[in-house]
Design an enzyme around this catalytic site. Sequence first.
Site, PDB file in Angstrom:
ATOM      1  N   LYS A 116      65.558  18.340  48.116  1.00 22.66           N
ATOM      2  CA  LYS A 116      65.836  16.906  48.334  1.00 22.66           C
ATOM      3  C   LYS A 116      65.496  16.605  49.789  1.00 22.66           C
ATOM      4  O   LYS A 116      66.109  17.129  50.699  1.00 22.66           O
ATOM      5  CB  LYS A 116      67.319  16.621  48.046  1.00 22.66           C
ATOM      6  CG  LYS A 116      67.625  15.223  47.547  1.00 22.66           C
ATOM      7  CD  LYS A 116      67.457  14.138  48.583  1.00 22.66           C
ATOM      8  CE  LYS A 116      68.555  14.135  49.616  1.00 22.66           C
ATOM      9  NZ  LYS A 116      68.254  13.220  50.757  1.00 22.66           N
TER      10      LYS A 116
ATOM     11  N   GLU B 247      74.223  25.633  56.349  1.00 20.43           N
ATOM     12  CA  GLU B 247      73.616  25.685  57.686  1.00 20.43           C
ATOM     13  C   GLU B 247      73.984  24.379  58.374  1.00 20.43           C
ATOM     14  O   GLU B 247      73.346  23.345  58.148  1.00 20.43           O
ATOM     15  CB  GLU B 247      72.098  25.826  57.568  1.00 20.43           C
ATOM     16  CG  GLU B 247      71.641  27.146  56.972  1.00 20.43           C
ATOM     17  CD  GLU B 247      71.711  28.314  57.948  1.00 20.43           C
ATOM     18  OE1 GLU B 247      72.063  28.105  59.123  1.00 20.43           O
ATOM     19  OE2 GLU B 247      71.434  29.436  57.512  1.00 20.43           O
TER      20      GLU B 247
ATOM     21  N   CYS C 292      69.672  21.813  65.739  1.00 24.44           N
ATOM     22  CA  CYS C 292      71.034  22.316  65.481  1.00 24.44           C
ATOM     23  C   CYS C 292      71.433  23.368  66.499  1.00 24.44           C
ATOM     24  O   CYS C 292      72.582  23.448  66.905  1.00 24.44           O
ATOM     25  CB  CYS C 292      71.118  22.884  64.078  1.00 24.44           C
ATOM     26  SG  CYS C 292      69.877  24.145  63.761  1.00 24.44           S
TER      27      CYS C 292
HETATM   28  P1  NAD Z   1      73.288  14.809  57.122  1.00 23.35           P
HETATM   29  O1  NAD Z   1      74.388  15.708  56.711  1.00 23.35           O
HETATM   30  O2  NAD Z   1      73.585  13.385  57.337  1.00 23.35           O
HETATM   31  O3  NAD Z   1      72.109  14.844  56.054  1.00 23.35           O
HETATM   32  C1  NAD Z   1      71.483  16.055  55.675  1.00 23.35           C
HETATM   33  C2  NAD Z   1      70.942  15.907  54.266  1.00 23.35           C
HETATM   34  O4  NAD Z   1      72.036  15.742  53.372  1.00 23.35           O
HETATM   35  C3  NAD Z   1      70.022  14.707  54.056  1.00 23.35           C
HETATM   36  O5  NAD Z   1      68.943  15.090  53.221  1.00 23.35           O
HETATM   37  C4  NAD Z   1      70.917  13.723  53.318  1.00 23.35           C
HETATM   38  O6  NAD Z   1      70.197  12.848  52.501  1.00 23.35           O
HETATM   39  C5  NAD Z   1      71.757  14.659  52.489  1.00 23.35           C
HETATM   40  N1  NAD Z   1      73.042  14.120  52.009  1.00 23.35           N
HETATM   41  C6  NAD Z   1      73.831  13.195  52.602  1.00 23.35           C
HETATM   42  N2  NAD Z   1      74.939  12.987  51.855  1.00 23.35           N
HETATM   43  C7  NAD Z   1      74.844  13.801  50.780  1.00 23.35           C
HETATM   44  C8  NAD Z   1      75.686  14.067  49.661  1.00 23.35           C
HETATM   45  N3  NAD Z   1      76.847  13.445  49.488  1.00 23.35           N
HETATM   46  N4  NAD Z   1      75.275  14.982  48.759  1.00 23.35           N
HETATM   47  C9  NAD Z   1      74.119  15.642  48.913  1.00 23.35           C
HETATM   48  N5  NAD Z   1      73.272  15.434  49.955  1.00 23.35           N
HETATM   49  C10 NAD Z   1      73.634  14.534  50.876  1.00 23.35           C
HETATM   50  O7  NAD Z   1      72.669  15.486  58.429  1.00 23.35           O
HETATM   51  P2  NAD Z   1      71.473  14.931  59.319  1.00 23.35           P
HETATM   52  O8  NAD Z   1      71.986  13.858  60.200  1.00 23.35           O
HETATM   53  O9  NAD Z   1      70.290  14.670  58.466  1.00 23.35           O
HETATM   54  O10 NAD Z   1      71.131  16.237  60.178  1.00 23.35           O
HETATM   55  C11 NAD Z   1      71.729  16.525  61.386  1.00 23.35           C
HETATM   56  C12 NAD Z   1      72.732  17.642  61.230  1.00 23.35           C
HETATM   57  O11 NAD Z   1      72.093  18.781  60.633  1.00 23.35           O
HETATM   58  C13 NAD Z   1      73.240  18.129  62.556  1.00 23.35           C
HETATM   59  O12 NAD Z   1      74.618  18.348  62.486  1.00 23.35           O
HETATM   60  C14 NAD Z   1      72.497  19.450  62.754  1.00 23.35           C
HETATM   61  O13 NAD Z   1      73.146  20.339  63.628  1.00 23.35           O
HETATM   62  C15 NAD Z   1      72.392  19.954  61.363  1.00 23.35           C
HETATM   63  N6  NAD Z   1      71.310  20.949  61.222  1.00 23.35           N
HETATM   64  C16 NAD Z   1      71.634  22.251  60.990  1.00 23.35           C
HETATM   65  C17 NAD Z   1      70.620  23.214  60.902  1.00 23.35           C
HETATM   66  C18 NAD Z   1      70.931  24.669  60.680  1.00 23.35           C
HETATM   67  O14 NAD Z   1      70.038  25.424  60.314  1.00 23.35           O
HETATM   68  N7  NAD Z   1      72.163  25.118  60.898  1.00 23.35           N
HETATM   69  C19 NAD Z   1      69.282  22.826  61.014  1.00 23.35           C
HETATM   70  C20 NAD Z   1      69.003  21.485  61.240  1.00 23.35           C
HETATM   71  C21 NAD Z   1      70.032  20.541  61.327  1.00 23.35           C
END
Ligand code: NAD
Length: 474
Positions: A171, A246, A280
Amino acid sequence: MNYLNFINGRQVDSDTHIIIDDPATGAPMGRVAEAHTTHVEDAVAAARQCVDQGLLTRIKPAQRGRWLHDIADALRARQDEGARLLTLENGKSLSDSVDEINEAADYFDYYAGMADKLEGKSIPLGPDYLDFTLYEPHGVSAQIVPWNFPVSLTARSAAPALASGNAVIAKTPELCPLACTLIADACADADVPAGAFNLLCGYGHKAGAHLVGHAGVDQIVFTGSVKTGQAIMRSAAQRAVPCVMELGGKSAAVVFDDADIEGLLDSIRWGIFFNSGQVCSAMSRLLVSRSRYEEVIARVAAMVDTFTLGPGIDNHVVTPLASQTQQQQVLAHCAKAVQDGARVVCGGNAPEREGFFVHPTVFADVTPDMAIFSNEVFGPVIAVTPFDDEQEAYHLANATDYGLVAGVFTQDLSRSLRAAQSLQAGQVFVNEWYAGGIATPFGGVKMSGYGREKGLEALYTYVRTKNVAIRLNR
Ligand code: NAD
């Protein structure tokens, strides 16, 4: 241009579309077909059929490896198209986008070589038994990706999942879905079986939530924020579906008095200002021995002064954040830091120009009671804190809820090893932030999540162990 979902080996349009803006201008630059719950149903049915018919498992494992190599080649052939698209939808510099497309291809090549190396073991139980283990794929792996590295993070999970025989439903993030569609194109070019890789370009709270709650999903791999991760874990708990989480970070670099300053500056340049800090594992905190504290702050400020700011397509160092919302959130974190009493060394505001930029920001004299010490900003903002001795340094480094990465800068080998043992993080960098690569395991402790991606280790994230115990005839 209209970009599409990829379901059961075919591109699939929708009756509604998500408009994607260029963060450098705020103007629309493309659109993607929105995946609805019906698309989710179709993708799960296709992936299930692929699993149930054994299209990835009732074959020689080396064939999966050949498909993955072909995906890598097809992605590299799209490098220029993909990099341009990624920069226009995400804001990052063109050269970083080129690196990201190539890294995605590298993931497929890396795991291609492992498709036939998932070897079980035999367990000695004496003369009356033969006992051995098998690694089986989970089945349908649902993978939710964030917008900061959408292409490489899609590849990071899809490649080991496919190598070990899972069907994948990825997704895409609603902010930056376009360049991810190139992975679907590459899968089509590589002739992977229908249903083996599916791409859904929907909103998280609609298509994403429907996908992770679907009874046809056997594993959830989530990369994103803690809040969304917690919602997904709650949903997964209903059916005891295994998850990989993650999540975010607030990672600290510990700088001792014998640190090599040039190497440190290069690490800070990449650690917090690469991708405008939307990483991240960014170096969002700098803990500096008091004897070098003001010197380090002055050198960082002088370095930031040399950065050029402008659209990613022109390869500037400081590029826009991915959205206006993201820009406003980062500015709100900065305002709170000022209100809490942090010293503004540079930045903390936005330039007066079009696009969602934030000036590279350094806050000094940050103390643990300030929000900027513990809260993830996800922008080009570093919080600097002095320390007086080694124990205090580790205590400060560990004093947040997160534990994704940590770093130590010292010429003293014993001290670096003590740091590696003391820092609560999934990985510790010594004398170079982001040391390592696709071959080194990655993941968090504490609120940064659990499970490991990257490296040989990630292959075991995508399989479960089955033990077979055979009673032999007497
Ligand atoms: P987010 O949690 O808002 O969104 C991430 C994904 O989840 C998107 O594709 C979104 O559409 C989806 N999503 C949102 N609500 C959902 C639900 N209820 N059910 C299923 N999917 C859903 O995060 P973001 O703002 O896109 O990304 C930033 C965050 O990601 C930061 O906290 C960052 O540290 C973290 N991150 C972690 C890693 C890692 O490898 N640990 C890598 C990159 C980013």
